[in-house]
Design a protein around this motif. Sequence first.
Motif, PDB file in Angstrom:
ATOM      1  N   TYR A  64       1.055  -1.207  -0.058  1.00 25.90           N
ATOM      2  CA  TYR A  64       0.348   0.120   0.065  1.00 25.90           C
ATOM      3  C   TYR A  64       0.513   0.999   0.082  1.00 25.90           C
ATOM      4  O   TYR A  64       0.535   2.600  -0.488  1.00 25.90           O
ATOM      5  N   LEU A  94       1.217   1.631  -3.427  1.00 24.31           N
ATOM      6  CA  LEU A  94       0.284   2.571  -4.028  1.00 24.31           C
ATOM      7  C   LEU A  94       0.171   4.159  -3.598  1.00 24.31           C
ATOM      8  O   LEU A  94      -0.097   4.904  -4.077  1.00 24.31           O
ATOM      9  N   THR A 105      -9.529   6.143  -3.054  1.00 28.53           N
ATOM     10  CA  THR A 105      -8.624   5.421  -3.727  1.00 28.53           C
ATOM     11  C   THR A 105      -9.039   4.632  -1.569  1.00 28.53           C
ATOM     12  O   THR A 105      -9.094   4.078  -1.574  1.00 28.53           O
ATOM     13  N   ASP A 122       0.347  -4.831 -10.132  1.00 29.94           N
ATOM     14  CA  ASP A 122       0.085  -3.297  -9.064  1.00 29.94           C
ATOM     15  C   ASP A 122      -1.157  -3.643  -8.052  1.00 29.94           C
ATOM     16  O   ASP A 122      -0.678  -3.880  -6.955  1.00 29.94           O
ATOM     17  N   THR A 123      -2.196  -3.866  -9.229  1.00 26.30           N
ATOM     18  CA  THR A 123      -3.190  -4.129  -8.390  1.00 26.30           C
ATOM     19  C   THR A 123      -3.458  -6.146  -7.536  1.00 26.30           C
ATOM     20  O   THR A 123      -4.006  -5.464  -6.900  1.00 26.30           O
TER      21      THR A 123
END
Length: 147
Positions: A19, A22, A39, A92-93
């Motif tokens: 995270y 992210l 988000t 990435d997700t």
Amino acid sequence: MSILKRVPWVSLALVLLSYSTLGWVISEAHPPVFVWLITVFAILLLIVTLTAPWPKMTYYILLKSNTRTFGVAVLAAFLFFIMIAWFQIFLDTLLIISATILVRIDFQRAGLREGLAFSTASIFSLGGLALGALIYNLIYSQIPLRL
């Protein structure tokens, strides 16, 4: 056994790192505040989805009509298209979702309550998001741009 010994620290560290990347990526784009709010909402929705018991989830997701089945098929086809078109974002997700699932499995294996699993995963996820944004801002606000 102490609750601190049962907490999956390695999985939580992976969630914090994933995270934080992210948060770093979102900070690079310099988005408006509503992107950050969306988000945070999406992260909490993901964690709620993963920490809710599966019988409750299947009650809401069961495909009881042809219209709902068609909608799920169209959504799946659209998500497959997105996966192919934006493969790097998909990876990435997938990393973020996998780390969150790993935390959920480790909490379940340790026998900890769902409320504790949700709150701990939320704290580490949102903390990682904030940490990534903070590190990005600290690094790039210190370096003067020379052209």
